[in-house]
Design a protein around this motif. Structure first.
Motif, short mmCIF file in Angstrom:
data_model
loop_
_atom_site.label_atom_id
_atom_site.label_comp_id
_atom_site.label_asym_id
_atom_site.label_seq_id
_atom_site.Cartn_x
_atom_site.Cartn_y
_atom_site.Cartn_z
N PHE A 13 -5.72 -1.47 -1.66
CA PHE A 13 -4.54 -1.18 -2.46
C PHE A 13 -4.39 -2.24 -3.55
CE2 PHE A 13 -3.63 0.90 1.52
CZ PHE A 13 -3.04 2.09 1.13
N TYR B 87 10.86 5.30 -2.92
CA TYR B 87 9.40 5.28 -3.02
C TYR B 87 9.03 6.03 -4.28
CZ TYR B 87 4.47 5.94 -2.10
OH TYR B 87 3.11 5.93 -2.22
N GLY C 238 5.72 5.96 -5.56
CA GLY C 238 4.26 5.98 -5.64
C GLY C 238 3.63 4.72 -5.13
N GLU C 239 2.31 4.66 -5.25
CA GLU C 239 1.54 3.57 -4.67
C GLU C 239 1.85 2.20 -5.26
OE1 GLU C 239 -2.77 3.32 -6.41
OE2 GLU C 239 -2.23 5.43 -6.22
N HIS C 240 2.53 2.14 -6.38
CA HIS C 240 2.85 0.86 -7.02
C HIS C 240 4.28 0.42 -6.75
CE1 HIS C 240 -1.01 1.11 -9.00
NE2 HIS C 240 -0.70 2.32 -9.39
N THR C 241 4.94 1.10 -5.82
CA THR C 241 6.32 0.77 -5.45
C THR C 241 6.39 -0.66 -4.91
OG1 THR C 241 6.78 3.07 -4.89
CG2 THR C 241 8.27 1.42 -3.97
#
Length: 87
Positions: free
Chosen positions: A36, A74, A76-79
């Motif tokens: 990640f 939330y 997305g993955e960059h939260t």
């Protein structure tokens, strides 16, 4: 002078940082995890303090706002992540 927001962007240009920029005071760093990209880490108690400083009520009201609108958000993955410090 580099800001905390700039520091986060150095690790990940797609990392999300909370608005308004007043919340930058609560950024304590970035966190990495295998597979990640790095994301911003905010101190929970400082998020509540900043929210109170912005005029959003007493401690309980500000904590409720932070819990629902920041910790519970939330995007997305960059939260960003939120740090709850040990006592």
């Amino acid at each position: 002078m580099e800001t905390r927001r700039d520091m986060v962007a150095e690790w990940n240009t797609e990392a999300i940082v909370w608005e308004p920029a007043d919340y930058d005071r609560a950024i304590v760093g970035v966190v990495e995890r295998c597979s990640f990209q790095a994301v911003a880490v905010y101190d929970y108690d400082m998020l509540v303090k900043v929210t109170m400083d912005l005029g959003d009520g007493n401690y309980e009201e500000a904590a409720e706002y932070v819990d629902f609108n920041i910790v519970g958000c939330y995007v997305g993955e960059h939260t960003p992540m939120t740090l709850h410090r040990a006592s």
